[in-house]
Design an enzyme around this catalytic site. Sequence first.
Site, PDB file in Angstrom:
ATOM      1  N   LYS A 120      -1.907  -0.284 -12.797  1.00 52.15           N
ATOM      2  CA  LYS A 120      -2.787  -0.687 -11.685  1.00 52.15           C
ATOM      3  C   LYS A 120      -3.346   0.547 -10.975  1.00 52.15           C
ATOM      4  CE  LYS A 120      -3.228  -3.003  -7.269  1.00 52.15           C
ATOM      5  NZ  LYS A 120      -2.621  -3.578  -6.086  1.00 52.15           N
ATOM      6  N   ASP A 128      -8.390   1.102   4.330  1.00 48.80           N
ATOM      7  CA  ASP A 128      -8.863  -0.236   4.676  1.00 48.80           C
ATOM      8  C   ASP A 128      -9.495  -0.801   3.424  1.00 48.80           C
ATOM      9  OD1 ASP A 128      -9.024  -2.046   7.125  1.00 48.80           O
ATOM     10  OD2 ASP A 128     -10.975  -2.315   6.165  1.00 48.80           O
ATOM     11  N   PHE A 170       0.585  -6.958  -4.737  1.00 47.07           N
ATOM     12  CA  PHE A 170       0.696  -7.689  -3.472  1.00 47.07           C
ATOM     13  C   PHE A 170      -0.613  -8.432  -3.223  1.00 47.07           C
ATOM     14  CE2 PHE A 170      -1.186  -3.598  -2.514  1.00 47.07           C
ATOM     15  CZ  PHE A 170      -2.107  -3.855  -1.514  1.00 47.07           C
ATOM     16  N   GLY A 171      -0.671  -9.165  -2.134  1.00 47.29           N
ATOM     17  CA  GLY A 171      -1.927  -9.781  -1.690  1.00 47.29           C
ATOM     18  C   GLY A 171      -2.606 -10.649  -2.745  1.00 47.29           C
ATOM     19  N   LYS A 173       0.836  -1.206   0.000  1.00 49.96           N
ATOM     20  CA  LYS A 173       0.000   0.000   0.000  1.00 49.96           C
ATOM     21  C   LYS A 173       0.874   1.260   0.000  1.00 49.96           C
ATOM     22  CE  LYS A 173      -3.889  -1.741   2.842  1.00 49.96           C
ATOM     23  NZ  LYS A 173      -4.634  -1.457   4.095  1.00 49.96           N
TER      24      LYS A 173
HETATM   25  P1  ITT Z   1      -2.869  -2.051   7.298  1.00 49.36           P
HETATM   26  O1  ITT Z   1      -4.134  -2.364   8.075  1.00 49.36           O
HETATM   27  O2  ITT Z   1      -1.678  -1.879   8.164  1.00 49.36           O
HETATM   28  O3  ITT Z   1      -3.070  -0.923   6.315  1.00 49.36           O
HETATM   29  P2  ITT Z   1      -3.402  -4.611   6.037  1.00 49.36           P
HETATM   30  O4  ITT Z   1      -2.738  -5.377   4.939  1.00 49.36           O
HETATM   31  O5  ITT Z   1      -3.724  -5.364   7.305  1.00 49.36           O
HETATM   32  O6  ITT Z   1      -2.503  -3.325   6.373  1.00 49.36           O
HETATM   33  P3  ITT Z   1      -6.238  -4.274   5.536  1.00 49.36           P
HETATM   34  O7  ITT Z   1      -6.663  -4.652   6.914  1.00 49.36           O
HETATM   35  O8  ITT Z   1      -6.906  -3.099   4.865  1.00 49.36           O
HETATM   36  O9  ITT Z   1      -4.695  -3.939   5.468  1.00 49.36           O
HETATM   37  O10 ITT Z   1      -6.382  -5.548   4.623  1.00 49.36           O
HETATM   38  C1  ITT Z   1      -6.463  -5.411   3.266  1.00 49.36           C
HETATM   39  C2  ITT Z   1      -6.134  -6.733   2.594  1.00 49.36           C
HETATM   40  O11 ITT Z   1      -6.895  -6.823   1.387  1.00 49.36           O
HETATM   41  C3  ITT Z   1      -4.667  -6.778   2.186  1.00 49.36           C
HETATM   42  O12 ITT Z   1      -3.845  -7.298   3.196  1.00 49.36           O
HETATM   43  C4  ITT Z   1      -4.748  -7.666   0.945  1.00 49.36           C
HETATM   44  O13 ITT Z   1      -4.818  -9.006   1.328  1.00 49.36           O
HETATM   45  C5  ITT Z   1      -6.088  -7.279   0.339  1.00 49.36           C
HETATM   46  N1  ITT Z   1      -5.913  -6.195  -0.638  1.00 49.36           N
HETATM   47  C6  ITT Z   1      -6.282  -4.893  -0.501  1.00 49.36           C
HETATM   48  N2  ITT Z   1      -5.915  -4.162  -1.561  1.00 49.36           N
HETATM   49  C7  ITT Z   1      -5.291  -5.011  -2.391  1.00 49.36           C
HETATM   50  C8  ITT Z   1      -4.661  -4.841  -3.630  1.00 49.36           C
HETATM   51  O14 ITT Z   1      -4.560  -3.652  -4.214  1.00 49.36           O
HETATM   52  N3  ITT Z   1      -4.111  -5.920  -4.206  1.00 49.36           N
HETATM   53  C9  ITT Z   1      -4.168  -7.118  -3.609  1.00 49.36           C
HETATM   54  N4  ITT Z   1      -4.726  -7.365  -2.425  1.00 49.36           N
HETATM   55  C10 ITT Z   1      -5.295  -6.313  -1.808  1.00 49.36           C
END
Ligand code: ITT
Length: 197
Positions: free
Chosen positions: A176, A70, A153-154, A13
């Site tokens: 993106k 979030d 990511f993610g 992020k």
């Molecule tokens: P912070 O709370 O510290 O910001 P976090 O990763 O725990 O970090 P969230 O609680 O908002 O953040 O969880 C969001 C999740 O959703 C993130 O960890 C990814 O798994 C997924 N996600 C969100 N945006 C994404 C993206 O652009 N690409 C891929 N996965 C995403």
Amino acid sequence: MKEIIFATTNQGKVKELKMILKDLGVKVLSLKDINLNVDIKENGTTYEENALIKATTIARLTNKIVLADDSGLEVDYLDKAPGVLSARFMGEDTSYDIKNQAIIDKLANAKGSERSARFVSAIACAMPNGETFTTRGTIEGEIGYKIEGTEGFGYDPIFYVPEFGCTTAELTPEQKNKISHRGKALEEMKKILIQKI
Ligand code: ITT
């Protein structure tokens, strides 16, 4: 130059937000940049509530303008799960190779439009005077049939965007950011920040 803190521990992020806000003329500092380590309980039931919890907690501690994101992945075939629980799905420490494969497996019987999904991002801003704002962005797509791509990511490697014919993990960061949930929510937040700072 004005400083804005980005209240996140997610380095994916951080990279995206710094790129999207680079024309705003502010210095963006992540929690890592300011060496702030806080355990924030994200116990809201909506993206906005959780983003506000993160932003206001850090604004109280730093007395600066704070942004927080979030976000999550909503898979329609799974009744919009994992949604606000996206980071916690199968455990925070489980690798995304495992989480992504698990979602593909859960959709083994889903065909075509049954694979619809979206990313959602709520951005919250907390000002030192207590004012808060939120914006939201979404991107529609589908859960792919296999893990593809190494950017982002993610859940990016399973988020297939039909218009581009690839996953968001196969797009460049610039591509993106132009179409993503976070890019759209941040473009809206930029309009507010321009008025407020
Ligand atoms: P912070 O709370 O510290 O910001 P976090 O990763 O725990 O970090 P969230 O609680 O908002 O953040 O969880 C969001 C999740 O959703 C993130 O960890 C990814 O798994 C997924 N996600 C969100 N945006 C994404 C993206 O652009 N690409 C891929 N996965 C995403």
